[in-house]
Write a protein that holds these residues in place. Structure first.
Motif, PDB file in Angstrom:
ATOM      1  N   PHE A 116      -7.435   2.083   1.427  1.00  0.00           N
ATOM      2  CA  PHE A 116      -6.174   2.718   1.064  1.00  0.00           C
ATOM      3  C   PHE A 116      -6.357   3.635  -0.144  1.00  0.00           C
ATOM      4  O   PHE A 116      -6.536   3.175  -1.275  1.00  0.00           O
ATOM      5  CB  PHE A 116      -5.117   1.645   0.785  1.00  0.00           C
ATOM      6  CG  PHE A 116      -4.853   0.777   1.984  1.00  0.00           C
ATOM      7  CD1 PHE A 116      -4.013   1.214   3.001  1.00  0.00           C
ATOM      8  CD2 PHE A 116      -5.478  -0.458   2.118  1.00  0.00           C
ATOM      9  CE1 PHE A 116      -3.788   0.423   4.122  1.00  0.00           C
ATOM     10  CE2 PHE A 116      -5.256  -1.252   3.228  1.00  0.00           C
ATOM     11  CZ  PHE A 116      -4.409  -0.814   4.242  1.00  0.00           C
ATOM     12  N   HIS A 166       0.824  -1.215   0.000  1.00  0.00           N
ATOM     13  CA  HIS A 166       0.000   0.000   0.000  1.00  0.00           C
ATOM     14  C   HIS A 166       0.859   1.266   0.000  1.00  0.00           C
ATOM     15  O   HIS A 166       0.412   2.324   0.443  1.00  0.00           O
ATOM     16  CB  HIS A 166      -0.941  -0.012   1.201  1.00  0.00           C
ATOM     17  CG  HIS A 166      -1.860  -1.187   1.237  1.00  0.00           C
ATOM     18  ND1 HIS A 166      -2.778  -1.450   0.238  1.00  0.00           N
ATOM     19  CD2 HIS A 166      -1.980  -2.207   2.143  1.00  0.00           C
ATOM     20  CE1 HIS A 166      -3.442  -2.558   0.527  1.00  0.00           C
ATOM     21  NE2 HIS A 166      -2.978  -3.036   1.665  1.00  0.00           N
ATOM     22  N   THR A 213      -0.008   5.434  -0.320  1.00  0.00           N
ATOM     23  CA  THR A 213      -1.445   5.620  -0.076  1.00  0.00           C
ATOM     24  C   THR A 213      -1.666   6.056   1.370  1.00  0.00           C
ATOM     25  O   THR A 213      -0.758   5.995   2.207  1.00  0.00           O
ATOM     26  CB  THR A 213      -2.248   4.326  -0.332  1.00  0.00           C
ATOM     27  OG1 THR A 213      -1.872   3.331   0.639  1.00  0.00           O
ATOM     28  CG2 THR A 213      -1.997   3.795  -1.741  1.00  0.00           C
TER      29      THR A 213
END
Length: 607
Positions: free
Chosen positions: A571, A490, A493
């Motif tokens: 996210f 992720h 994000t």
């Protein structure tokens, strides 16, 4: 059993929006409620008759029908109904019927009107529930992009009619788009195969190009649902390809329009109430992403969306409890199933696991444990089948630790408050968000009040809880710019759950603890805290505005993912936002950080 005046007040303290009223106002309001008993099958009021006032379910289940006899909603304890009938000259616009023996609290119409005029928070709550807002399945407002079938099945113009028919059969569809690359050349429907091939005796080897409709009517994804409906009616067609910038991006059928108009949380709850097993319920809960997309696209506020989605989880839980009792027989002693986490706070989104526990009456005997173990396993397994996956931390009633008699639960809370070590803080944080779902609610009412009083009176425990609540921080850098996740899947994000919504959830819980507030919903806690000394009016306004923006951004992100066929998550890439959106989101994070700092320095009442 008659409801005492004190019992009525205690009940109202657990119901929003009455939990936002101060003690004096609540004591003044409570005697105005009339207790009405209804037996199974009794009509409480009928379409077209004068409304007596606002109804509140104390116990039992009520089903509400529209003018066509379709179920609008199925309501349980703490649910209000009838306010819609107060909007058309006092005439009921629905019919309400008791599904089992019920006790209802009726607030006469004159008293309801007076309450709406004198209490802005009550008025805001019921105004959001009334019709006339953007929160409807309106063909005038829904964009085609939100409900079209994406990635439509396509074929080349050289394919045979038999091959096209096989495609439609295999994909369970009634049309196929004919393309050359990304460009749409035509469309072939079941009707074409019937009228142009079978009826005329053409060979099944006939090329699609010979019978397809060339250059069919199309619409862009920015069109609205009424555009599709009007096009279908005017041109007598049942399929409209969606084309953007010369590229085929989707298709809308009459079935899609029907589904759009029919889908609602009430319909899904009705389907769950009729389900005979968890597998049937799972087919209903699988529609939650589409419902979330529809609700967000319809302009609903985040607290409305999450409440409606949570209602579905509540209904699934109660149905599983009923099925468990059908299988196992009646419980040997009273029990209460409670939800915690996002379900307990009525804040579920498109991503939810299960967090629950079971409280059992004092009179539980050792031999009763097997019954409740089987019941808990049945319900937890059923919820997992429905998509509410097992809690990673095993915070579920299937875990013996969270399936105990009331005496043990009192010991749990007493121990956590007296010895606030890190584990106790974590468990207390979860358990302060408990909300009754099914069973005997009286098992919890007294306990909740006792725990709030004992916890708020222990300054050391409160200090530890404050410290624990500050572990989740907004994603701000040294210069208060937005800071993204630096590594992992992720990377780049923002985690809108743990660094966005959770810090505010934690603040709301602390304010509720300090002021001994009964609500567990975060926004309800902030609203209630604004009327106390733990939070100033200006601080409350800023924090609620920040919460609204962050929570709405999270839901919009999930809706955007669902629209493009992705699984929703928490996210968000800041690069997906405009400069304007990023700036406002950063400002919201700054507000949260400021409120955390004030709380951490013992200034929780400052704005």
């Amino acid at each position: 059993m008659p409801l005492s005046p004190d019992g009525l007040i205690q009940f109202l303290k657990t119901v929003h929006p009455y939990d936002s009223l101060d003690a004096a106002r609540l004591a003044e309001l409570a005697p105005k409620f009339e207790v009405i008993h209804a037996a199974t099958g009794d009509e409480i009021y009928t379409l077209g008759t004068p409304m007596q006032g606002l109804y509140l379910v104390h116990h039992g289940e009520v089903e509400v029908f529209d003018e066509n006899g379709m179920t609008v909603s199925i309501l349980g304890p703490r649910n209000s109904f009838g306010e819609r009938g107060l909007t058309r000259d006092g005439i009921a616009v629905t019919t309400a019927r008791a599904n089992d023996d019920c006790a209802l609290l009726l607030l006469p119409r004159a008293d309801f009107d007076a309450l709406m005029q004198s209490e802005p928070k009550v008025a805001r709550f019921f105004d959001r529930r009334r019709p006339g807002s953007a929160a409807q399945n309106s063909l005038a407002t829904r964009r085609v992009a939100d409900f079209m079938a994406k990635s439509p099945v396509t074929c080349s113009s050289g394919l045979t009619c038999q091959g096209a028919a096989q495609l439609m059969r295999d994909h369970h569809i009634s049309s196929v788009c004919v393309t050359s690359g990304d460009a749409l050349e035509g469309i072939l429907t079941n009707r074409d195969l019937t009228e142009k091939v079978l009826a005329q005796g053409l060979p099944i080897s006939t090329p699609v190009a010979q019978i397809m409709t060339r250059d069919p009517l199309t619409l862009p994804s920015s069109a609205i649902a009424s555009d599709v409906l009007h096009a279908m009616m005017e041109h007598r067609i049942g399929h409209v390809p969606v084309v953007d910038a010369g590229r085929l991006s989707g298709i809308v059928t009459q079935t899609d329009l029907t589904r759009l108009q029919a889908m609602s949380s009430a319909e899904m709850i009705a389907d769950i109430a009729r389900a005979t097993d968890a597998t049937a319920m799972a087919r209903v809960t699988a529609r939650i992403p589409a419902l979330l997309l529809q609700l967000v696209a319809g302009g609903n506020r985040h607290e409305v969306v999450t409440r409606l989605i949570t209602d579905i989880a509540d209904a699934a839980t109660r149905r599983l409890l009923a099925l468990a009792e059908e299988r196992l027989g009646p419980p040997p002693v009273p029990y209460l199933w409670l939800a915690c986490g996002s379900q307990g706070r009525q804040e579920q989104t498109g991503v939810s696991d299960q967090d629950n526990c079971l409280m059992i009456a004092y009179e539980m005997q050792k031999g009763d444990a097997a019954y409740f173990e089987d019941l808990a396993r049945f319900v937890c397994d059923g919820l997992d089948t429905c998509g509410y996956v097992y809690c990673p931390g095993d915070m579920m009633a299937s875990n013996p630790r969270w399936r105990q008699p009331l005496s043990t639960w009192r010991q749990y809370f007493e121990g956590w408050i007296k010895t606030p070590d890190p584990m106790a803080q974590m468990l207390a944080s979860v358990m302060f968000d408990l909300r009754p779902i099914g069973g005997t609610t009286a098992l919890f009412t007294g306990l909740q009040e006792e725990v709030l009083q004992a916890a708020s009176a222990n300054s050391i425990f409160v200090a530890h809880m404050i410290s624990n609540s500050l572990k989740h921080t907004p994603p701000l850098g040294l210069l208060r710019g937005i800071a993204t996740i630096r590594s992992g899947e992720h990377r780049n994000t923002l985690d809108l759950k743990h660094n966005g919504v959770v810090p505010i959830v934690d603040l709301g819980r602390i304010y509720a603890l300090q002021a001994r507030l009964a609500p567990v919903n975060t926004r309800a806690r902030l609203e209630a805290a604004a009327d106390t000394t733990v939070l100033s009016p200006s601080g409350a306004r800023d924090l609620m505005d920040a919460y609204d923006l962050i929570a709405q951004s999270r839901l919009q992100h999930q809706a955007d993912q669902i629209r493009t066929g992705e699984a929703p998550d928490n996210f968000l890439a800041p690069s997906d936002l405009s400069d304007f959106e990023r700036s406002h989101l950063r400002d919201a994070f700054v507000v949260v950080k400021t409120m955390q700092s004030a709380l951490g320095h013992g200034k929780g009442m400052l704005g």
